[in-house]
Structures are given as C-alpha cells and as structure tokens.
Design an enzyme around this catalytic site. Sequence first.
Site, PDB file in Angstrom:
ATOM      1  N   THR A  32       7.464-115.823-103.271  1.00  0.00           N
ATOM      2  CA  THR A  32       6.197-115.693-102.546  1.00  0.00           C
ATOM      3  C   THR A  32       5.208-116.632-103.216  1.00  0.00           C
ATOM      4  OG1 THR A  32       6.631-113.420-101.911  1.00  0.00           O
ATOM      5  CG2 THR A  32       4.335-114.130-101.895  1.00  0.00           C
TER       6      THR A  32
ATOM      7  N   LYS B  94       4.197-113.756 -95.023  1.00  0.00           N
ATOM      8  CA  LYS B  94       4.246-112.884 -96.195  1.00  0.00           C
ATOM      9  C   LYS B  94       2.835-112.515 -96.645  1.00  0.00           C
ATOM     10  CE  LYS B  94       5.958-110.579 -99.666  1.00  0.00           C
ATOM     11  NZ  LYS B  94       6.814-111.016-100.781  1.00  0.00           N
TER      12      LYS B  94
ATOM     13  N   LYS C  19      -1.391-112.194-107.925  1.00  0.00           N
ATOM     14  CA  LYS C  19      -1.054-113.577-107.529  1.00  0.00           C
ATOM     15  C   LYS C  19      -1.059-113.701-106.005  1.00  0.00           C
ATOM     16  CE  LYS C  19       3.251-114.433-107.169  1.00  0.00           C
ATOM     17  NZ  LYS C  19       4.350-114.430-106.212  1.00  0.00           N
TER      18      LYS C  19
END
Lengths: 286, 286
Positions: free
Chosen positions: B95, B170, B238
Amino acid sequence: MRIGFIGTGVMGSGIIANLLKHDYDLVVYNRTKEHAKDVLNLGAKWADSPAQVARASDVVMTMVGFPQDVVDVYCGQNGVMKAVKPNQLLIDLTTSKPSLAQNLAAKATQRGAFMLDAPVSGGDIGAQKGTLTVMVGGDRDQLNQHLALFHAFGQTVRYFGPAGSGQHAKMANQIMIAGTMTGMCECLAYAKAAHLKLDEVLATVNNGAAANWSLANYGPRILKDDYTPGFFVKHFVKDLRIALDEAAKMHLQLPATDQAKRLYEQLMQQGDSDDGTQALIKLWWK
Amino acid sequence: MRIGFIGTGVMGSGIIANLLKHDYDLVVYNRTKEHAKDVLNLGAKWADSPAQVARASDVVMTMVGFPQDVVDVYCGQNGVMKAVKPNQLLIDLTTSKPSLAQNLAAKATQRGAFMLDAPVSGGDIGAQKGTLTVMVGGDRDQLNQHLALFHAFGQTVRYFGPAGSGQHAKMANQIMIAGTMTGMCECLAYAKAAHLKLDEVLATVNNGAAANWSLANYGPRILKDDYTPGFFVKHFVKDLRIALDEAAKMHLQLPATDQAKRLYEQLMQQGDSDDGTQALIKLWWK
C-alpha cells in the site's frame, strides 16, 4: 391494557400499529391532529392533550422530536405530569438528553409513578415491522413487568441501568454512526475525485475490514442521488449535539464526533435539514 | 512460472506460501535475511538483491512497508529497475502512493516492461488463507494474462483503471476504516464514561444501523485489553498520510480523515506505533 401514546409521526405510528395488532387499547395525542389520521383509522382513540392521554390510560408512551418537545409534553400546561396517577408507568421512546430523562424520572417518582427512558434504533422500517432495538434505562422491575408491551414493537429489548442509561446507550450508538457516515462520504468523495468506478469501490470496500451497514445501505442510494430520509439530518444533528454536551459534562473529548457534528451542521446551514443523513455527500458533490 | 518476491514479512510470507502451494517457483529477497527463513524452508530460493530477483524470475512481486522502501527496492543501486527485462511484469502489492505507482509504471514502460499496482486488504489471515482482496491499477491486459497468479492468493481481484488506480481504491478503503475506528473508540469511550456495560453496548450497537466490521472484530479485543496488531498503527498512519496528501493534490478536503490521522499520530507519539489499530482507545483509557 390501555396505552396512551403521544407522537404519531413515522416512528410513533409504526409502533402504535404494532401495539394495536397485539390487542392493546390505544389513546393518542399529536400536536398536529391531521398526522394521527392513519392510527385513528386503525382503531386508536383521540385525546385532546397529553394530560387527557395520561388520565385515559394505564401506561403512557411518548415519541416526539426534540428534547424541548419532551419537556412540553411532560411538563407543559396540559402535560402528562399534570395528570399522572400513582403507580402509572411513563415511557419516553424519544432520543433525548440523559439528564432530562433523569429529571423526568425524578418528577415521576415524586408523584408515586415510574418512568423509563427507552430510545429505539431500527428506523421507520423497524417501527413498521416491530423489529426495533430498545435501549432502556430506569426501574428494572417496571421493565420486567412490561416486557410483553416492549416486545410488541421491539425485537431486542436491553436494560442498561438507572434513569438516563437508555439515552446514554443510544448516544453511544449515534457516535458510532457518526464514524460510519463521515467515513463513507469521504471514501466516496475521494474515490470520485480519483475517477474510480463508484459501484466497484462500494463492492470492494464493503467486502472486508471496512464493511459497515451505512456503506451497504446508504452507499447505493448516494450513487442514485437518492437523499430521501431514512433518518433526518436535523434529528442526527440533535443527537450529536446531545452526545457532545453529555460528553463535555463527563470531561470527555470526542474530536471525531465533534468533526462529524460540524459537517452535519454545515449541511443544515445549506438547507438540507429534511434530507436523509446520506445527504452529507452533498458537501463534496455540490 | 518463476516468481520473484521481495519482502517476506507477515503479509509477503503468507502470499509466498500460497504461491508455492500453487506450484510456482519462488525466488525471494528480504532486507533482513533471517525473516525469510520460513519461506526458504517451504522451498523458496534466495537471491542477494532485488536486481538478482529480477534476473532470476519471469514476474517480480514486491510487498514492503513504506513508499521509501518501494523506491529503494525498485530504484536503488541493486534495485529491480537495474535488471528488468523486456516484457517482464512487475507487481507492487505494497500500500503506497498512487503517484509513485504511476512513476514506476512509466519507468517500467521505458524499459519495455509492465508494472501493476495491486495493494491488498484482508490482513495476515487473508494472506495465509489466500482470501485477500486485490485492488489493481495499470495495464488491464497484463492483469488478464496473469489472473491465475493473482487468484493463487486473492479471492477477489478487481481492476480499477490506469497505473495508480489500485492505490487510489485502497486509499478509499482506508478512509472508510478511519471512520469505523474513530467512531468505535469514541463510542466505547463514551459508554465507559457513562458507566454502561460495554459488552452489552457492543452487542446492541452492532445489531443495527451502526454495525461494522471494526466493532465486531476489534471491539471484543479492546474489552480484553488486547492490542496485538492485526494491522500496525504505524502502517495506518502511513496510509492516512498518503490518502490526505493525494486528496490535497486533488483539492479535496477530508476533515474527518484528517481528524483520524491526528488522533493516530498522537497515539504514535505516545509510543504505540507497533500496536494494532484498535489501540486508539488508549487515547481515552490511559
């Protein structure tokens, strides 16, 4: 058993219909009599004030809009408290302030009566089908003695503690929904800006760790620009304001809920109070 | 088919095990060789650098931690791009940033190769069971030609558009989770402050319009003070930073996601980076 019912809106009318089906006698009052027409046609009797409802019934139930409406119905000039009888049970189904629930329960006790706060979740469809979840606070014995009455409209009836606890449980529920609604709308706003196919985003996101009821039920409505209310924006703003006021009293900060409240207030200021809560997406999709 | 795989952490190892089960030949590299022990025991071969992995394989897959790790693995001194062959397919499962995915896809094209961004959801359990959801961006023909490879570890494989689109999908997923996680923690914080029984709150709230996967799966862990990671706080921070950076580039404001990011950053500053995301409740329950 004679049930007095005050508030014949969408939720109240559904509950009344289920009580009638279970052979309770109903006496009803509503601020706008016109809106009681349907339940009167089903066999409920009319009374001219909340006090008259209390006089004519064994148990009084209320389902109105805002905390001020609750105050008016119970404590107004022709309010329930004017006519409440010893040992009579009062049940407020409105989503309202825990502190007001405590206050009214104390007033009922002073008059030798009982009061339960019993807000519900499950929406208009749950009210119609009799599958509501009922979150109850107050005297546990009174709840136990009236379980059949609660189960005439509620599938799940759960006791949470002393007066106000039902309202607190409902607030916890609304705080959770604030998260799913803001998350859903920002998810869709992002996906649209990134030129993704929104139906595929819905299918994918609702397939894993992000899955939730709001996305499954309101996501498809948003994609059809359908903002008809399952649950009104103005009522959700009321709930979030209560939750945050109560949290502040408990010295508790809820920054995400506070952010959700500010977004919904912004939506209300745009004039969308009477839309359903999924209309939050309009803040991004003008 | 020879698959090169870079990154043998919890997610990578699960995926590699499933690829081996499906009779793919595996060549692996990991920054810390020690952590590749399990997959080497299962039959994967070792290579000494990302470039060596690329030389020894038909398809290269990567599953590392942060965007900088992706840059290092592809563009470092002994990176994949140093050894990539014409028509070779590169797949980044990390990701990471949509803009980085676009940048790497362009680099692959310059070398006559192909690159797909294909982040996954479903966690360590999904990786072990081969039931991950895979969100794919890039060359659609390449995806179609390698569907069997994707289905060796993914139950749902969905194509979202050109390079970077898998990462965008995502991000939409993570934005939704930001809502369920903050909502859940504030719901439980409120319920505890109001002295409600938390297991009954969970059961009630997860029974209706507030229902969601986080509440069902992480709620019970929080009640047991179990903060072991299904998904690390540091990785979620993140993801949220990437989502908000990308949103800013698209001139999109996501105030609820931004609030969630600030709460998770606060948790990280307390030293809880390596806890699971459900540890967010610690901001209220010291």
